[in-house]
Write a protein that holds these residues in place. Structure first.
Motif, mmCIF file in Angstrom:
data_model
loop_
_atom_site.group_PDB
_atom_site.id
_atom_site.type_symbol
_atom_site.label_atom_id
_atom_site.label_comp_id
_atom_site.label_asym_id
_atom_site.label_seq_id
_atom_site.Cartn_x
_atom_site.Cartn_y
_atom_site.Cartn_z
ATOM 1 N N PRO A 155 2.653 9.634 -8.111
ATOM 2 C CA PRO A 155 3.108 10.782 -8.916
ATOM 3 C C PRO A 155 3.743 10.381 -10.256
ATOM 4 O O PRO A 155 3.719 11.162 -11.206
ATOM 5 C CB PRO A 155 4.140 11.474 -8.018
ATOM 6 N N LEU A 156 4.287 9.191 -10.346
ATOM 7 C CA LEU A 156 4.902 8.742 -11.601
ATOM 8 C C LEU A 156 3.865 8.507 -12.695
ATOM 9 O O LEU A 156 4.198 8.475 -13.878
ATOM 10 C CB LEU A 156 5.705 7.459 -11.379
ATOM 11 N N ARG A 157 2.616 8.353 -12.293
ATOM 12 C CA ARG A 157 1.547 8.056 -13.235
ATOM 13 C C ARG A 157 1.442 9.110 -14.342
ATOM 14 O O ARG A 157 1.175 8.778 -15.502
ATOM 15 C CB ARG A 157 0.238 7.961 -12.465
ATOM 16 N N SER A 173 0.829 -1.213 0.000
ATOM 17 C CA SER A 173 0.000 0.000 0.000
ATOM 18 C C SER A 173 0.860 1.258 0.000
ATOM 19 O O SER A 173 0.558 2.231 -0.706
ATOM 20 C CB SER A 173 -0.913 0.019 1.221
ATOM 21 N N LEU A 174 1.939 1.239 0.765
ATOM 22 C CA LEU A 174 2.851 2.374 0.808
ATOM 23 C C LEU A 174 3.470 2.629 -0.564
ATOM 24 O O LEU A 174 3.506 3.765 -1.034
ATOM 25 C CB LEU A 174 3.950 2.128 1.853
ATOM 26 N N PHE A 175 3.930 1.567 -1.215
ATOM 27 C CA PHE A 175 4.538 1.742 -2.533
ATOM 28 C C PHE A 175 3.533 2.224 -3.565
ATOM 29 O O PHE A 175 3.872 3.035 -4.433
ATOM 30 C CB PHE A 175 5.223 0.454 -3.008
ATOM 31 N N ILE A 176 2.293 1.772 -3.482
ATOM 32 C CA ILE A 176 1.266 2.254 -4.402
ATOM 33 C C ILE A 176 1.106 3.765 -4.236
ATOM 34 O O ILE A 176 1.069 4.516 -5.211
ATOM 35 C CB ILE A 176 -0.067 1.522 -4.172
ATOM 36 N N ASP A 177 1.029 4.214 -2.981
ATOM 37 C CA ASP A 177 0.878 5.650 -2.725
ATOM 38 C C ASP A 177 2.118 6.443 -3.142
ATOM 39 O O ASP A 177 2.005 7.545 -3.690
ATOM 40 C CB ASP A 177 0.579 5.904 -1.249
ATOM 41 N N LEU A 178 3.290 5.902 -2.895
ATOM 42 C CA LEU A 178 4.524 6.614 -3.251
ATOM 43 C C LEU A 178 4.722 6.732 -4.758
ATOM 44 O O LEU A 178 5.317 7.703 -5.239
ATOM 45 C CB LEU A 178 5.741 5.914 -2.634
#
Length: 122
Positions: free
Chosen positions: A26-28, A18-23
């Motif tokens: 911005p790359l999206r 979940s943390l990595f998804i949130d981090l």
């Protein structure tokens, strides 16, 4: 690994994923990648993550955990089970999805399943 250890390692896996998804959100908007490439690359990345987690006896607590249980109970390949479970979910939403979204979702699901199977091993 007992059930208590598996529970806590899965909780840790849930939190880290979940943390990595949130981090990475911005790359999206930083890259433009065609949908087919996105489905394949995204599926491969998720497949590597899920495969590593399952290889080391943890999960995200989602459909990968259910797929692992079914795979071990019925001696089925984990790729087949992941593709079936996630495919049923996407198929259930078919009326709400555009055809291209459905097709790219199926491609991503297949990529996740195959890469997970390769990484997890036996």
């Amino acid at each position: 690994m007992n059930k208590k250890e598996y529970f806590f390692s899965s909780l840790q896996g849930l939190l880290v994923s979940s943390l990595f998804i949130d981090l990475l959100v911005p790359l999206r908007s930083q890259f433009f990648i065609p949908q087919l490439a996105s489905a394949l690359i995204g599926g491969a990345i998720i497949g590597v993550g899920v495969g590593l987690m399952l290889r080391y006896k943890t999960s995200t607590g989602g459909t990968d955990l259910l797929a692992e249980i079914i795979s071990e109970t019925f001696s089925l390949n984990i790729a087949l089970v992941i593709i079936l479970i996630d495919g049923i979910i996407v198929l259930a939403c078919l009326a709400l999805l555009k055809l291209d979204t459905f097709i790219y979702s199926c491609i991503a699901i297949t990529s996740v399943g195959l890469i997970t199977s390769l990484i997890k091993g036996k």
